[in-house]
Design an enzyme around this catalytic site. Structure first.
Site, PDB file in Angstrom:
ATOM      1  N   GLY A 148       0.822  -1.195   0.000  1.00  0.00           N
ATOM      2  CA  GLY A 148       0.000   0.000   0.000  1.00  0.00           C
ATOM      3  C   GLY A 148       0.858   1.247   0.000  1.00  0.00           C
ATOM      4  N   CYS A 149       0.225   2.382  -0.304  1.00  0.00           N
ATOM      5  CA  CYS A 149       0.969   3.635  -0.422  1.00  0.00           C
ATOM      6  C   CYS A 149       1.508   4.096   0.930  1.00  0.00           C
ATOM      7  CB  CYS A 149       0.095   4.708  -1.060  1.00  0.00           C
ATOM      8  SG  CYS A 149      -1.541   4.896  -0.322  1.00  0.00           S
ATOM      9  N   TYR A 150       0.615   4.140   1.941  1.00  0.00           N
ATOM     10  CA  TYR A 150       1.092   4.529   3.272  1.00  0.00           C
ATOM     11  C   TYR A 150       2.142   3.544   3.791  1.00  0.00           C
ATOM     12  CZ  TYR A 150      -2.844   7.858   3.899  1.00  0.00           C
ATOM     13  OH  TYR A 150      -3.743   8.897   3.794  1.00  0.00           O
TER      14      TYR A 150
END
Lengths: 342, 342, 342, 342
Positions: A148-150
């Site tokens: 995921g991005c985070y």
């Protein structure tokens, strides 16, 4: 040239895959599927691609993807677990940009995503696709779960401290700020320009789906379960994530040197000089993650700042980085773009 | 009608004072000074005021302000400490929006602002102008130091927990995000549109002037010195501050009830329902501070979210709120504006 | 206090009506209807209204609105023509913010809006609600059609020139730029932040629904059918319309004096000094329209610049201005708010 | 590899030249001068370049540039006319991004730029650097004047119509909208984020320096002096120009076919399908100009929409396109970047 397919290419991670792959020196884009846009040229939906590709969306089907060496899933969760196994069975490698194969504990998956996992065997074999922490496994993987991005930003910020045993693993805070493209291209009121422009807010403070992913991965890095507070915020910008990570130091060390040596050979991580404050725009459109490490004044807290483009290093660029590794290409191929500043 | 003057009204806190005072039911704006703009109608510099005031900027002088009941200083630090004493000696009340009278320890002032304080007597007598924590003293004050924008949000978020003894005062984090108007109207490259638009960054992580102010005030609230990590960030929006505050709980309590009862009678603080995420736009142009209190999942951390308009409750609105108290007016007079949403 | 109802208050013109009416000195908001949000406090949907109203949305019904003196329709086209006649029959006055009653020629209406008009009698009786051009008729009207956002700006810019016979009525161009709130609060991909932020485009160049409305009204002002090219553009801002209007001069005149005298007594139109360039932000949240008139260098073209807040003077503020006139109140009551700058 | 120098590389056109040239397959960046930043690594000023160049700014001097094949001037007007002749005398080719060599009539230059031209001989020999209209001359030129940002978009939009004799050359309107980066990186209040964010305005309606340049060039295209109204506007976005151009048709023609055939072989101009509305973001960071041609409904007006990135096709990209032509390289070398969308 390796042959590449994309399942579900109409969202923002899809167009970003297209932007990167159209300019990739060793990849040939063979098929992109979309049930809703089948028959339409991709450059009609995304005019920035005019002149760069003649490809049209096609109906999703195994046949459409049969000749590919590797297929990306840029789909909502639940799709890849249903469709990837058939491709894998044909010997086609898969990089999944959704959450389907990120979590090791499928009960945790069921709890956060509201569905039972339908491909537990592949979930057990899937490799977590963060090259900086997991390169060798990715190189030999058939199925990679792109992070995921985070989680990408937070892991790159905190893993060196945890791996070195310099901070209390039970007391981590990741205060994260994301651009609105992270909410996807779906039509929802909350992502309208007039709703988010010139305003700022937190969301999901009582629980966000990236929390178990980050916790799982930081626990691996630490070798012990971590305690993490994760607070995501929505920022009035299109691209970019800024993670501000706090940890309590339990030992003295030259933190700048630690980060510089950890990432010395990493082509996609840039440790900035001491005292720096990275800006998200410095990585706009690029696959870099820029880090800066600070000691909070009068405190035993270390503050690590990390920026990335959520659609590139936080999604599609990282997926291509994994593709490069899985197919034996130069890891940085097609990923050398310079951030667009201003 | 009370008679009001403004020293240094060309910046953003100045125009915001004008916007509020032009619509104030009991205030008459008598003089506004500016060395650089003397002679120019204020509505020429700020066209939103066309039709609302005929006032022109005048040269700074005691004479220009002699007839005022109260004078605001909307000036860079160093000006009020030089000029306010003469007005105070004439019996004119003063609200200073700069930092000159906020810090009790003048050595700390000298360290952070790079100048020796020239009015130590008045610094000792000045009252810190946060009505929710300090109302009675403000009512009887001659000289009020209006709080900084960040300190207002952080204090309103953390003071209830500290005053109730529910959190560890040595372990506080305030991760704050500000709109760009907080940087003022001075011509500097770092605040150009093309430098900050569509980007996000931290700044001053190794030390920001609001740190000693917040620490001083939270220590008063806690009754003991606090340990605080303060991280400001620049957000691509014009107005608004969002403070995300973290504290470690040392006792069990109904936090929602605590905040609701603390601020039950406060006209300018709004405790949102449990589970809320306040948006800065909900207070755009208004003097409200909105709060929401969360328990981080699986953690002993409380997370308090606070939003305010940095130019209103974070500066000029709060200054007028103090003015109202100092001059015996209704505390909310002229401050009832509804946030501009969208 | 006059008693006011709103039909369909969940969109942006609805919340703007609420913001204005909550602070109106002579209006009492009695009912606001919404099928989808019935039972929900309006301040829950629009937190800026917290503390300003306790009203809840109710199911649409005649009974809910029966006690009102005047009802606003803030609904998509097609609703007011169906529901307003019953209210009008009860003697309740109506201001319709939709397009249902703006066009005199119902064939033109059917052509642009794709539906046959169901209330032709009322369409014939409806009064076009632009007070500056039509004040007396509005004062005695039962049913007022509030103008569109673009038509308001363009008419205020061009009507003085046409009425004075100074320009060629067959050769008018209105190049208009709107903020994104003009697209409404409906969930559509084209209005997502990530679609419109940091970008600019024209739309509807081959035909936009405001074209027949503007042409109709300018023809009335000119006393002869006009020829108009109208080009709307989408601008990455929330509120604001900027109309850049071009006309060919056919006679010499002091244009600045013409505009100043035309609008000398108008409380809501501000003619700026010669050489000015009005900014949309100068009217953000206010009911003003600011105009500047220029002679293009080396040309017989006059260029008129007009700015307004599309949600205030371009919609809800103007609707309240009409309400004030229809109910015999001070025309400016509740509309004195100063533009929020910066 | 050709050897390239840049004079004055600290502004936005400078960093954009660096971004393009660092990735150029045939260019070697040898020297970049700046009086104010001499000694500083360019990647320190522009962190997006970290890892892509080790170059440092050097003091301006002929010696620093002596080994170059071609030098770019990315300087304020007045610098290139003073310094370029010495380089040209050494046989070094020059592309000037400033206005010094754009205007043929030096009296007009003096009138608009407030200085007498100091290199009239070179002004007479300079070639206007718009490859689509002037390719052959550029290929053999020693000194090229890169066009202004507005003139590029307006010429590409209107030249086909003028050259074909289809429109009245005396009646042209160019209503243009620019992102704020066009104002440069100088510290001026008018370009502050808090001054231009979420607002829109015209500027220079009574006269802008690009007016004589556009008029000169359109007159060449038309073969007769043109009459032009040019209205620039400031848009709250970083990059991008949108030109909305109006002309009166004097003959019937298939306009879509005209534009498609005119630009059929042009690598940097994209004529979109009939009915399109190009968005500036579709060319963000790319050297493309996208055009769409419309017939205004019920009118004899043609409306041409043109978008470009003001820093790329409107400045630095076009300058590199000229460089490629002047040095015998592939015209598109280094300019194939895909627009960053979203």
């Amino acid at each position: 040239m390796v042959k590449i397919g994309i399942v579900g290419g109409t969202g923002y991670t899809g167009v970003e895959l297209l932007r990167i792959l159209c300019a990739h020196p060793h990849a040939q884009l063979c098929a992109i599927t979309s049930r809703t846009e089948a028959g339409r040229p991709v450059a009609d939906l995304y005019p920035n691609l005019r002149g760069h590709t003649d490809l049209c969306f096609v109906e999703p089907s195994e046949a459409a993807l049969a000749g590919c060496d590797l297929v990306f899933f840029a789909t909502p969760h639940g799709v890849a677990m249903a469709q990837a196994p058939a491709l894998l069975a044909r010997g086609i490698k898969v990089v999944d940009l959704s959450a389907d194969f990120r979590l090791r504990d499928l009960d945790v998956f069921a709890q956060w995503y509201g569905m039972t996992h339908s491909a537990p065997d592949w979930a057990a074999k899937a490799v977590y696709g963060l090259p900086e922490l997991n390169r060798a496994d990715i190189q030999s993987a058939d199925l990679v779960a792109a992070p995921g991005c985070y989680p990408t930003a937070v892991q790159l910020a905190l893993a060196p401290l945890l791996a070195a045993g310099l901070v209390d693993p039970s007391d981590l805070i990741a205060d994260c700020k994301s651009g609105v493209s992270g909410a996807g291209r779906g039509a929802n009121v909350g992502a309208l320009f007039a709703e988010v422009n010139d305003s700022f807010k937190a969301y999901g403070v009582s629980g966000h789906r990236h929390l178990p992913e980050i916790s799982q991965q930081l626990s691996i890095a630490a070798g012990t379960p971590v305690g993490l507070v994760f607070t995501p915020h929505l920022t009035p910008m299109t691209r970019g994530i800024h993670a501000t990570c706090y940890a309590r130091l339990t030992a003295d060390a030259d933190l700048q040197a630690l980060f510089e040596s950890t990432y010395a050979d990493e082509p996609m991580v840039d440790v900035m000089p001491a005292g720096s404050h990275p800006e998200t725009r410095s990585v706009r459109g690029s696959n870099q993650c820029r880090l800066a490490v600070h000691r909070a004044p009068g405190s035993d807290r270390v503050v690590v700042l990390a920026v990335e483009d959520n659609l590139v290093k936080g999604a599609s660029g990282q997926a291509v980085q994994c593709m490069n590794l899985m197919l034996g290409l130069d890891e940085s191929a097609g990923l050398g773009g310079i951030g667009l500043l201003p």
